[in-house]
Scaffold this motif. Sequence first.
Motif, PDB file in Angstrom:
ATOM      1  N   TYR A   1       0.814  -1.211   0.000  1.00  0.00           N
ATOM      2  CA  TYR A   1       0.000   0.000   0.000  1.00  0.00           C
ATOM      3  C   TYR A   1       0.853   1.268   0.000  1.00  0.00           C
ATOM      4  O   TYR A   1       0.356   2.358  -0.305  1.00  0.00           O
ATOM      5  CB  TYR A   1      -0.919  -0.002   1.214  1.00  0.00           C
ATOM      6  N   ASN A   2       2.120   1.151   0.357  1.00  0.00           N
ATOM      7  CA  ASN A   2       2.991   2.335   0.349  1.00  0.00           C
ATOM      8  C   ASN A   2       3.299   2.816  -1.066  1.00  0.00           C
ATOM      9  O   ASN A   2       3.736   3.957  -1.257  1.00  0.00           O
ATOM     10  CB  ASN A   2       4.301   2.031   1.075  1.00  0.00           C
TER      11      ASN A   2
ATOM     12  N   PRO B   1      -0.250   6.376  -4.440  1.00  0.00           N
ATOM     13  CA  PRO B   1      -0.116   7.811  -4.116  1.00  0.00           C
ATOM     14  C   PRO B   1      -1.173   8.230  -3.088  1.00  0.00           C
ATOM     15  O   PRO B   1      -2.300   7.755  -3.104  1.00  0.00           O
ATOM     16  CB  PRO B   1      -0.345   8.494  -5.474  1.00  0.00           C
ATOM     17  N   ARG B   2      -0.808   9.102  -2.194  1.00  0.00           N
ATOM     18  CA  ARG B   2      -1.683   9.594  -1.133  1.00  0.00           C
ATOM     19  C   ARG B   2      -1.964  11.069  -1.325  1.00  0.00           C
ATOM     20  O   ARG B   2      -1.080  11.823  -1.759  1.00  0.00           O
ATOM     21  CB  ARG B   2      -1.067   9.366   0.236  1.00  0.00           C
ATOM     22  N   GLU B   3      -3.223  11.453  -1.002  1.00  0.00           N
ATOM     23  CA  GLU B   3      -3.607  12.862  -1.084  1.00  0.00           C
ATOM     24  C   GLU B   3      -3.314  13.547   0.245  1.00  0.00           C
ATOM     25  O   GLU B   3      -3.582  13.003   1.312  1.00  0.00           O
ATOM     26  CB  GLU B   3      -5.096  12.980  -1.397  1.00  0.00           C
ATOM     27  N   GLU B   4      -2.733  14.736   0.139  1.00  0.00           N
ATOM     28  CA  GLU B   4      -2.432  15.501   1.340  1.00  0.00           C
ATOM     29  C   GLU B   4      -3.692  16.194   1.855  1.00  0.00           C
ATOM     30  O   GLU B   4      -4.440  16.788   1.087  1.00  0.00           O
ATOM     31  CB  GLU B   4      -1.340  16.537   1.044  1.00  0.00           C
ATOM     32  N   GLN B   5      -3.950  16.083   3.173  1.00  0.00           N
ATOM     33  CA  GLN B   5      -5.100  16.719   3.800  1.00  0.00           C
ATOM     34  C   GLN B   5      -4.692  18.045   4.401  1.00  0.00           C
ATOM     35  O   GLN B   5      -3.733  18.116   5.180  1.00  0.00           O
ATOM     36  CB  GLN B   5      -5.666  15.814   4.911  1.00  0.00           C
TER      37      GLN B   5
END
Length: 250
Positions: free
Chosen positions: A6-7, A10-14
């Motif tokens: 899962y790393n 891509p992750r969305e910044e909050q």
Amino acid sequence: MNESIYNLLPREEQINVKEKLHISKHDPMGPLTGSTFGCQGTTRLPGAGKLTYKEGGMFGPPKALNSISTIKKARTEEEDDYRVRYQTKRKNAVPAKDETPVVGMRSNKNFITANAVEAILQVPRVLQNNDLNYLKKEDYGKVPGYLSKVRDEIERENEMIDKYVKEQLGEVEREPETYEEIPDNERMELINALKNKWDNVNARYQQITHLVRLDTTGQVRRKEQLEAELKTLETDIERLTRAGSLMVRY
């Protein structure tokens, strides 16, 4: 940091948006409405309310009344509408202090003589005796009905107790014995049958009665048995030949 598939995603910044601070339109340093906190005593606390005293203040909106007499007059008119109206005539008024009472009135009646005459001529009263005469009651001298019920109930309880005790002790309750009278013809037939049997037993007894010496135990026992049987038959024949009715138990 542990390795995980899962790393690779891509992750969305909050981004945290700060809301606007609320500012009240009221004065924070002003006194509280209707609060009496801190108004008493010699030291006044900051932010305490204000007490206003009014002398002669009344509840409700002010009325245009000139004086106290006007208020009393208005109340009197309202009370007259709800006043109780008596239909009967009232008592006479109390005499005034300047009225002179009537004095000097006398009577020639002799009250002692009048009372004596009235007592002599008076008809004596008849006293009613309301006491109940138990001798004239319908059930006088009879056993009350409830005593019979109590007696029957006690008998049933005693029978149940006796039956329970006999069951615990293993005793069997026997049926009551019944007797029946034998007719004369059956009685004569029974006597004749006993006599015939006595003849047969006596014939067997005569065969061994002449023996003076009994060698075996069987001969002695046979002789004693025949003698007892003859005696029993003679007793039965004697009872059947007696006068009177013959009752047989079943």
